[in-house]
Design a protein around this motif. Structure first.
Motif, short mmCIF file in Angstrom:
data_model
loop_
_atom_site.label_atom_id
_atom_site.label_comp_id
_atom_site.label_asym_id
_atom_site.label_seq_id
_atom_site.Cartn_x
_atom_site.Cartn_y
_atom_site.Cartn_z
N ALA A 61 25.88 43.49 23.31
CA ALA A 61 26.88 43.87 24.05
C ALA A 61 27.18 44.19 25.50
O ALA A 61 28.23 44.09 25.99
CB ALA A 61 27.00 45.64 23.19
N ASP A 62 26.04 44.24 26.07
CA ASP A 62 26.18 44.32 27.51
C ASP A 62 26.59 43.06 28.35
O ASP A 62 27.14 43.19 29.41
CB ASP A 62 24.66 44.60 28.29
CG ASP A 62 24.15 45.66 27.49
OD1 ASP A 62 24.89 46.89 27.33
OD2 ASP A 62 22.77 46.08 27.51
N SER A 63 26.39 41.77 27.44
CA SER A 63 26.89 40.64 28.30
C SER A 63 28.44 40.79 28.95
O SER A 63 28.57 40.38 29.93
CB SER A 63 26.51 39.41 27.27
OG SER A 63 25.20 39.71 26.84
N ALA A 64 29.23 40.89 27.79
CA ALA A 64 30.74 40.67 28.15
C ALA A 64 30.97 41.60 29.47
O ALA A 64 31.56 41.29 30.52
CB ALA A 64 31.60 41.11 27.16
N PRO A 65 30.68 42.94 29.43
CA PRO A 65 31.04 43.85 30.38
C PRO A 65 30.36 43.29 31.87
O PRO A 65 30.95 43.32 33.05
CB PRO A 65 30.71 45.17 30.12
CG PRO A 65 29.63 44.99 29.17
CD PRO A 65 30.13 43.98 28.34
N ARG A 66 29.14 42.93 31.88
CA ARG A 66 28.44 42.20 33.10
C ARG A 66 29.57 41.08 33.37
O ARG A 66 29.78 41.01 34.75
CB ARG A 66 27.09 42.04 32.84
CG ARG A 66 26.35 43.15 32.58
CD ARG A 66 25.10 43.29 32.65
NE ARG A 66 24.16 44.44 31.84
CZ ARG A 66 22.76 44.52 31.75
NH1 ARG A 66 22.11 43.41 32.18
NH2 ARG A 66 22.42 45.52 31.27
N TRP A 67 29.64 40.34 32.76
CA TRP A 67 30.44 39.16 32.92
C TRP A 67 31.86 39.50 33.63
O TRP A 67 32.33 38.87 34.86
CB TRP A 67 30.38 38.04 32.26
CG TRP A 67 31.35 36.76 32.48
CD1 TRP A 67 32.60 36.30 31.88
CD2 TRP A 67 30.81 35.98 33.40
NE1 TRP A 67 32.64 35.25 32.53
CE2 TRP A 67 31.89 35.03 33.52
CE3 TRP A 67 29.49 36.01 34.30
CZ2 TRP A 67 31.78 33.87 34.41
CZ3 TRP A 67 29.64 34.85 35.18
CH2 TRP A 67 30.68 33.71 35.35
N LYS A 68 32.61 40.49 33.05
CA LYS A 68 33.72 41.11 33.30
C LYS A 68 33.59 41.60 35.00
O LYS A 68 34.60 41.24 35.73
CB LYS A 68 34.20 41.95 32.48
CG LYS A 68 35.60 42.54 32.72
CD LYS A 68 36.15 43.53 31.64
CE LYS A 68 37.57 44.07 31.86
NZ LYS A 68 37.78 45.25 31.32
N GLY A 69 32.51 42.28 35.15
CA GLY A 69 32.52 42.95 36.35
C GLY A 69 32.45 41.53 37.52
O GLY A 69 32.95 41.72 38.45
N ILE A 70 31.65 40.65 37.29
CA ILE A 70 31.61 39.37 38.07
C ILE A 70 32.90 38.69 38.46
O ILE A 70 33.34 38.34 39.67
CB ILE A 70 30.54 38.42 37.60
CG1 ILE A 70 29.14 38.98 37.62
CG2 ILE A 70 30.51 37.13 38.48
CD1 ILE A 70 28.06 38.22 36.57
N ARG A 71 33.66 38.65 37.23
CA ARG A 71 34.90 38.03 37.48
C ARG A 71 35.90 38.68 38.16
O ARG A 71 36.66 38.21 38.88
CB ARG A 71 35.43 37.42 36.03
CG ARG A 71 34.90 36.51 35.32
CD ARG A 71 35.83 35.74 34.23
NE ARG A 71 36.59 37.07 33.80
CZ ARG A 71 36.76 37.20 32.51
NH1 ARG A 71 36.36 36.22 31.69
NH2 ARG A 71 37.52 38.31 31.96
#
Lengths: 359, 359
Positions: A205-215
């Motif tokens: 579950a953590d993967s998506a939001p972290r990547w979203k922050g990067i994008r």
DNA sequence: TCCCGAAGTTCGATTTAAATG
DNA sequence: GCATTTAAATCGAACTTCGGG
């Protein structure tokens, strides 16, 4: 100094012994020692005599008997999905400490990421009438079944580390997006433009939001995200595997010969793996490549170089989960409705020695 | 799938409800469901009817009531002196796992190295009638008072990490002398002759035997121990402080200009500190200096370079403590005498990348 | 005597209802 | 009626004793 565990011919001292010793009935003794409402009517002399007798005999109330009547255990169940995950330690400390202040005792269970074990432990905890549940959902992708089981338990429950929207189970998580944003921003501000990313497994579950922050940072500052420098951690239930995966993926990244001056890892374990791969290839951190992690696990500050990472306020998160469920317990006592709350706490960038200015 | 926590108009299902539902008395229900000796005489039909009723109502026996009668809690108290010490994690895992197999639940308490907290927790655990106690005495120099309090509790107790000779409290420790011996031997076999030593604080029980192991090897193989390359960790109750002390002491060692090709640290944390100091001085591990630690904390294998160290079989030690106290509990049940046992387990040298052959 | 099942007591504390002066 | 105290019921399970067939 009270004499603990005093006994009368091998048996524990009961309230009746105190009654006999003081010359009053066990009713009165109970009222006095618990300072119950009726204690208002009891004269000071009586109280004093009873207290003296209790102390003299070293009386300690039998909690089994008390619990049987009151239906309370003053105990909270703590379920960890994998104790050996270094992410747990400080959270557990926060839980323990806050529970201590509230005079609850934690029953600790480690589910080993196994469903059957989860079920058995849940049953054991419920049988023991824990008054609340705190679930530390590190790593494991929680399936719906687990949540359903938890909801059925109908005691105040808080989950740490997994975003929830239920109105029955509370949740405490870190703001992954904000943390990841801050981390890239940091690299960017140091002049890094060619940045490699090791993302988390898709099932986590953590993967998506972290990547979203990067994008979201990339878009805001026109940072170019090179797809060939972006790799994904494989799915796994073992926390240490992210170290190995971090190592392998970084090796491949290096082999590609596509230059990068910084690497952002999904978490600290992955970062450790990356640093090792870099070192193996003769690349020094941060001289040849900056590295940032996520979590701020205990080992991060001890690493050489000390790891720049996104700190999750783990102790505070543990404490938060406890206050949520303790509030829940109080609500239950006062027959008020228990409402689930969802907290997302801000992380903090811990800048250390694994990142450097490019200029 | 049994329906957990079924209720009859908001109350838990009792044995009497099952009796009513099945048409038998609560006595019979109790006998059947517990498969008590008398169950031999009860016809299969009766049993089946009762079991069906119990399942239908989702009956779960009230453990408070059961404990009140049996005087058993099926619970073990675990006292840790400092959870955040990485040394704890795997031991706790071993304890948890073995307890699980024996159907006991652990109540975890963290004493934070504070005496008052120790006392309060001990009292809470005893009040809850834990059937045994496991004490994880990492780091703290246990004072006599603590032992006295523990002895007074008169339940089976095992201490991990501190050598004891009592006949009331059992102990599980690693063979420090053997471990240290193996570590120097390893360095010596790699050709190292100028070895620096960071010894443990004098107040810590582990320090002396480890040093003894080193001296004993030195004598056996005519290794010269240069007093100017031997330094001592200061006394402290904080596990992380040994990292910092390791760092400072190594800095001083380097400043001295007295050459050494290897460094043996008191424990892994100290070794991490030493490696950082070496790196700061431009000295690479293991190229310029080999380093060995002690414990094999989780971070050691993740470190860059992976740390060569003496592995304490922590999970096994936790498991061992549990079997000792579970045996003790059984002895108590069967009114046999409880005898303390003292185990000293062999460590194992984990050779990794922080040490290299001089030739 | 053997088999089956139930009534009643116990564990220790709390609480309700009631009894004293 | 008031201040003070207590007998008795309760919590839920397990065990002892006893009776009927």
């Amino acid at each position: 100094m009270s004499v603990r565990g005093s006994k009368v011919n091998g048996l524990m001292v009961t309230i009746r012994d105190v009654a006999k010793e003081s010359g009053f009935s066990s009713t009165t003794v109970s009222i006095v020692l618990n300072n119950a409402p009726l204690a208002r009517y009891i004269p000071a002399v009586t109280k004093k005599r009873i207290e003296k007798a209790a102390k003299k005999l070293g009386y300690r109330p039998n909690l089994f008997a008390r619990s049987l009547r009151s239906k309370r255990s003053h105990t909270v169940g703590v379920m960890v999905f994998d104790m050996t995950d270094p992410y747990c330690t400080l959270i557990l400390r926060g839980i323990e400490n806050t529970l201590y202040q509230a005079s609850y005792l934690p029953i600790l269970t480690d589910v080993h990421n196994e469903r059957s074990r989860f079920e058995r432990y849940l049953e054991m905890l419920l049988d023991r009438r824990v008054e609340a549940l705190i679930v530390l959902a590190n790593w494991l992708f929680v399936d719906i079944d687990v949540l359903a089981d938890l909801e059925k338990s109908s005691i105040p429950t808080a989950m740490i580390g997994r975003e929830l929207k239920t109105d029955t189970i509370s949740s405490v998580i870190v703001d992954n997006e904000m943390g990841a944003y801050a981390a890239v921003e940091h690299l960017h501000s140091l002049g890094h433009r060619k940045i490699a990313f090791i993302r988390g497994p898709k099932t986590l579950a953590d993967s998506a939001p972290r990547w979203k922050g990067i994008r979201s940072f990339a878009k805001a500052s026109e940072l170019d995200l090179d797809p060939r420098l972006i790799v994904d951690l494989p799915e796994s239930r073992d926390p240490i595997s992210s170290f190995e995966a971090g190592y392998k993926l970084t090796e491949e990244l290096i082999k590609q010969k596509r230059p990068f001056t910084a690497l952002m890892a999904f978490d600290d374990m992955t970062a450790f793996g990356a640093i090792r791969a870099l070192a193996k290839a003769g690349l020094r951190v941060p001289e040849h490549c900056s590295v940032v992690g996520f979590d701020d696990v205990a080992a991060s500050s001890l690493y050489t170089p000390a790891l720049t990472t996104v700190r999750q306020p783990m102790e505070a998160m543990g404490a938060m989960a406890v206050s949520i469920v303790v509030d829940g317990i109080n609500s239950v006592q006062e027959k008020r409705e228990v409402v689930a709350v969802h907290r997302k706490v801000a992380p903090e960038l811990a800048v250390r020695e694994s990142t450097r200015n490019l200029l």
